[in-house]
Each structure stands twice: as structure tokens, then as C-alpha cells.
Design a protein around this motif. Structure first.
Motif, mmCIF file in Angstrom:
data_model
loop_
_atom_site.group_PDB
_atom_site.id
_atom_site.type_symbol
_atom_site.label_atom_id
_atom_site.label_comp_id
_atom_site.label_asym_id
_atom_site.label_seq_id
_atom_site.Cartn_x
_atom_site.Cartn_y
_atom_site.Cartn_z
ATOM 1 N N ARG A 1 -1.792 4.085 0.160
ATOM 2 C CA ARG A 1 -2.072 5.024 1.130
ATOM 3 C C ARG A 1 -0.960 5.522 1.964
ATOM 4 O O ARG A 1 -0.998 6.616 2.419
ATOM 5 C CB ARG A 1 -2.902 4.477 2.135
ATOM 6 C CG ARG A 1 -4.163 3.572 1.970
ATOM 7 C CD ARG A 1 -4.835 2.798 2.887
ATOM 8 N NE ARG A 1 -4.365 1.755 3.490
ATOM 9 C CZ ARG A 1 -3.704 1.615 4.715
ATOM 10 N NH1 ARG A 1 -3.903 2.484 5.698
ATOM 11 N NH2 ARG A 1 -2.885 0.693 5.066
ATOM 12 N N GLY B 1 -3.021 11.642 -8.042
ATOM 13 C CA GLY B 1 -3.688 11.256 -7.055
ATOM 14 C C GLY B 1 -4.708 10.199 -7.307
ATOM 15 O O GLY B 1 -4.899 9.333 -6.320
ATOM 16 N N ASP B 2 -5.651 10.461 -8.446
ATOM 17 C CA ASP B 2 -6.558 9.403 -8.885
ATOM 18 C C ASP B 2 -5.949 8.027 -9.041
ATOM 19 O O ASP B 2 -6.260 6.907 -8.450
ATOM 20 C CB ASP B 2 -7.098 9.833 -9.958
ATOM 21 C CG ASP B 2 -8.007 11.204 -9.712
ATOM 22 O OD1 ASP B 2 -8.588 11.422 -8.588
ATOM 23 O OD2 ASP B 2 -8.203 11.814 -10.943
ATOM 24 N N TRP B 3 -4.726 7.864 -9.920
ATOM 25 C CA TRP B 3 -4.085 6.558 -9.938
ATOM 26 C C TRP B 3 -3.600 6.143 -8.611
ATOM 27 O O TRP B 3 -3.872 4.894 -8.601
ATOM 28 C CB TRP B 3 -2.934 7.027 -10.789
ATOM 29 C CG TRP B 3 -2.271 5.736 -11.152
ATOM 30 C CD1 TRP B 3 -2.636 4.664 -12.130
ATOM 31 C CD2 TRP B 3 -0.799 5.083 -10.471
ATOM 32 N NE1 TRP B 3 -1.707 3.582 -11.958
ATOM 33 C CE2 TRP B 3 -0.958 3.778 -11.076
ATOM 34 C CE3 TRP B 3 -0.249 5.530 -9.346
ATOM 35 C CZ2 TRP B 3 0.239 3.026 -10.764
ATOM 36 C CZ3 TRP B 3 0.861 4.668 -9.015
ATOM 37 C CH2 TRP B 3 1.032 3.650 -9.618
ATOM 38 N N LEU B 4 -3.095 6.879 -7.520
ATOM 39 C CA LEU B 4 -2.699 6.396 -6.291
ATOM 40 C C LEU B 4 -3.877 5.694 -5.521
ATOM 41 O O LEU B 4 -3.898 4.685 -5.008
ATOM 42 C CB LEU B 4 -1.898 7.329 -5.457
ATOM 43 C CG LEU B 4 -0.764 7.790 -6.048
ATOM 44 C CD1 LEU B 4 0.020 9.127 -5.280
ATOM 45 C CD2 LEU B 4 0.312 7.067 -5.993
ATOM 46 N N ARG B 5 -5.046 6.507 -5.558
ATOM 47 C CA ARG B 5 -6.044 6.040 -4.832
ATOM 48 C C ARG B 5 -6.833 4.567 -5.646
ATOM 49 O O ARG B 5 -7.061 3.681 -4.829
ATOM 50 C CB ARG B 5 -7.466 6.949 -4.977
ATOM 51 C CG ARG B 5 -7.008 8.150 -3.778
ATOM 52 C CD ARG B 5 -8.081 9.155 -3.904
ATOM 53 N NE ARG B 5 -7.640 10.263 -3.102
ATOM 54 C CZ ARG B 5 -7.028 11.548 -3.537
ATOM 55 N NH1 ARG B 5 -6.988 11.671 -4.898
ATOM 56 N NH2 ARG B 5 -6.694 12.638 -2.964
ATOM 57 N N GLU B 6 -7.000 4.596 -6.545
ATOM 58 C CA GLU B 6 -7.221 3.423 -7.553
ATOM 59 C C GLU B 6 -6.353 2.217 -7.312
ATOM 60 O O GLU B 6 -6.804 1.117 -7.219
ATOM 61 C CB GLU B 6 -7.097 3.577 -9.088
ATOM 62 C CG GLU B 6 -8.286 4.550 -9.763
ATOM 63 C CD GLU B 6 -7.762 4.943 -11.084
ATOM 64 O OE1 GLU B 6 -6.936 4.749 -11.834
ATOM 65 O OE2 GLU B 6 -8.775 6.107 -11.441
ATOM 66 N N GLN B 7 -4.940 2.427 -7.159
ATOM 67 C CA GLN B 7 -4.088 1.369 -6.609
ATOM 68 C C GLN B 7 -4.229 0.855 -5.305
ATOM 69 O O GLN B 7 -3.400 0.089 -4.854
ATOM 70 C CB GLN B 7 -2.716 1.811 -7.147
ATOM 71 C CG GLN B 7 -2.533 2.288 -8.509
ATOM 72 C CD GLN B 7 -2.857 1.141 -9.572
ATOM 73 O OE1 GLN B 7 -2.688 -0.159 -9.339
ATOM 74 N NE2 GLN B 7 -3.785 1.404 -10.418
ATOM 75 N N GLY B 8 -4.995 1.601 -4.513
ATOM 76 C CA GLY B 8 -4.856 1.137 -3.209
ATOM 77 C C GLY B 8 -3.789 1.873 -2.168
ATOM 78 O O GLY B 8 -3.451 1.201 -1.044
ATOM 79 N N TRP C 1 -2.619 11.229 2.478
ATOM 80 C CA TRP C 1 -1.639 10.282 2.556
ATOM 81 C C TRP C 1 -0.781 10.248 3.665
ATOM 82 O O TRP C 1 -0.363 11.261 4.179
ATOM 83 C CB TRP C 1 -0.890 10.131 0.954
ATOM 84 C CG TRP C 1 -1.463 9.705 -0.152
ATOM 85 C CD1 TRP C 1 -1.739 8.261 -0.406
ATOM 86 C CD2 TRP C 1 -2.234 10.395 -1.081
ATOM 87 N NE1 TRP C 1 -2.272 8.085 -1.576
ATOM 88 C CE2 TRP C 1 -2.590 9.416 -1.903
ATOM 89 C CE3 TRP C 1 -2.466 11.684 -1.388
ATOM 90 C CZ2 TRP C 1 -3.387 9.711 -3.014
ATOM 91 C CZ3 TRP C 1 -3.040 12.135 -2.482
ATOM 92 C CH2 TRP C 1 -3.779 11.177 -3.241
ATOM 93 N N GLU D 1 -3.881 15.700 1.507
ATOM 94 C CA GLU D 1 -5.036 14.988 0.743
ATOM 95 C C GLU D 1 -5.206 13.575 1.449
ATOM 96 O O GLU D 1 -5.891 13.027 1.127
ATOM 97 C CB GLU D 1 -4.289 14.777 -0.704
ATOM 98 C CG GLU D 1 -4.367 15.911 -1.495
ATOM 99 C CD GLU D 1 -5.541 16.380 -1.939
ATOM 100 O OE1 GLU D 1 -6.650 15.357 -2.244
ATOM 101 O OE2 GLU D 1 -5.857 17.406 -2.038
ATOM 102 N N ASP E 1 0.844 -1.272 -0.154
ATOM 103 C CA ASP E 1 0.011 0.026 0.119
ATOM 104 C C ASP E 1 0.958 1.154 0.034
ATOM 105 O O ASP E 1 0.295 2.413 0.122
ATOM 106 C CB ASP E 1 -1.107 0.085 1.311
ATOM 107 C CG ASP E 1 -0.478 0.562 2.334
ATOM 108 O OD1 ASP E 1 0.941 0.184 2.573
ATOM 109 O OD2 ASP E 1 -1.033 0.679 3.363
#
Length: 194
Positions: free
Chosen positions: A110, A101-108, A135, A133, A5
Motif C-alpha cells: 500500500r 500496479g496489479d502486482w503491487l496490489r496482489e502483494q498487499g 498508494w 491510484e 506493506d
């Protein structure tokens, strides 16, 4: 081990800086050693590495941050690695206008490990932004590089002073300031606990 993560953000480690008047290679060997250890350890642990490049200004050969210069490429001496994602940014924070940011969230993902160039500029700005944000951020100062500056009052500010100042303002508020070994150990501990 479960899926990680934590991601490594390698910010602006590009040849563009070698064409700037403030460039100094005095601390480059130590920086490249720390960065090599971070990237090698991250790859061994299966952590995704995001490679961030900075571009701005006119697209002309005399602008080192333009593609036309041929310098928007990895800094010589940087070890080869497989980037999970390559991002091109136009602002100080790697999270502004890049979709990162979107990509990091999509990948889970944290948690973030921040490294790159410059310590007090894009690395610090991205760290503050990422913290705001949501993280968790490990700021690996030894795997950041910066250069001497002159303050608005005309005082010399060394790279070492800039690193200390950055650690001071980030520690405990925006990030955990740590070494390469500590960041990799923390990422491993989190992954094993998941």
C-alpha cells in the motif's frame, strides 16, 4: 515483524543515461551513496525492491534506451540486490503498461518509496500516478538523480533547482518528501503497527 506493506521502486537506474549528452557524474557519488543506503536498509527490513528499466525508440545500437545498445542494465556503481520484480517500461510512469500496479496490489503493498533517475521526470511522474491510484508515497529526493537543463525561455536550471521544484510540487499533495533514513523508519513503523 509482519509482512511489509511498503515496496521500493528503483526507477531507471541504468547505464543508458551515461550515453546522453546531458550526463554529468558530478552528483553521482552522493546519489550512489544515498541509493546504497536505501537498498541496504530495504533489504535488511525485508522490503521488496522493484527494479524498473526504461526502453523506447528503435532497437538499434545507437539508441541508449534500446536493448541493442547494451546499456539497458544497472548503472555502474549500483550495489547488487535481489529484485522482487523487474519491470520494463516504455512511458514515464512505471505504472503504465507494465502490470506493476496489479502486482503491487496482489502483494498487499500500500506504500511506495520512490527513488531513481530522473528526479523531475520518471520519478516524479510515477509518484503522481501512484498517489492518484491510491498508494501512499515517500519520495526520497536524495536517492534521485537529475541533470542541469535549459528552460524554454533559455534560462539555465540547475539540478538542485529541479530537485527543489520537484519537492515543492509533490510535498503534501502527492507524496511525503523524506530522506533515506526517514523513509526506512516510516516503513518500519508502519510494519510494526500492522
Amino acid at each position: 515483524m509482519s509482512s511489509p506493506d511498503t515496496a521500493v521502486l528503483l526507477i531507471d537506474v541504468q547505464a543508458s543515461f551515461t550515453a546522453r549528452p546531458y550526463w554529468s557524474s558530478a552528483e553521482l557519488p552522493a546519489y550512489l551513496d544515498a541509493t546504497t543506503r536505501l537498498l541496504t536498509g530495504a533489504q535488511a527490513a525485508g522490503l521488496p525492491i522493484v527494479q524498473v528499466f526504461h526502453t523506447d525508440g528503435p532497437d538499434r545500437a545507437d539508441n541508449p534506451f534500446a536493448h541493442a545498445s547494451g546499456l539497458v542494465r544497472p548503472l555502474p556503481g549500483l550495489p547488487a540486490f535481489d529484485a522482487a520484480r523487474v519491470v520494463e517500461k516504455h512511458r514515464h510512469s512505471a505504472l503504465v503498461g507494465t502490470g506493476l500496479g496489479d502486482w503491487l496490489r496482489e502483494q498487499g503493498l500500500r506504500r511506495l518509496i520512490v527513488a531513481g533517475i530522473r528526479t523531475e521526470q520518471c520519478c516524479e511522474t510515477t509518484t503522481r500516478h501512484a498517489s492518484d491510484e491510491g498508494w501512499e508515497v515517500d519520495y526520497v529526493t536524495e536517492a534521485t538523480l537529475t541533470f542541469d537543463m535549459v528552460s524554454p525561455a533559455g534560462n539555465a536550471v540547475t539540478a538542485a533547482q529541479l530537485r527543489e521544484r520537484t519537492e515543492t510540487v509533490l510535498a503534501g499533495r502527492f507524496a511525503t518528501v523524506c530522506t533515506v533514513a526517514q523513509a526506512l523508519e516510516r516503513a518500519s513503523a508502519v510494519a510494526q503497527a500492522a
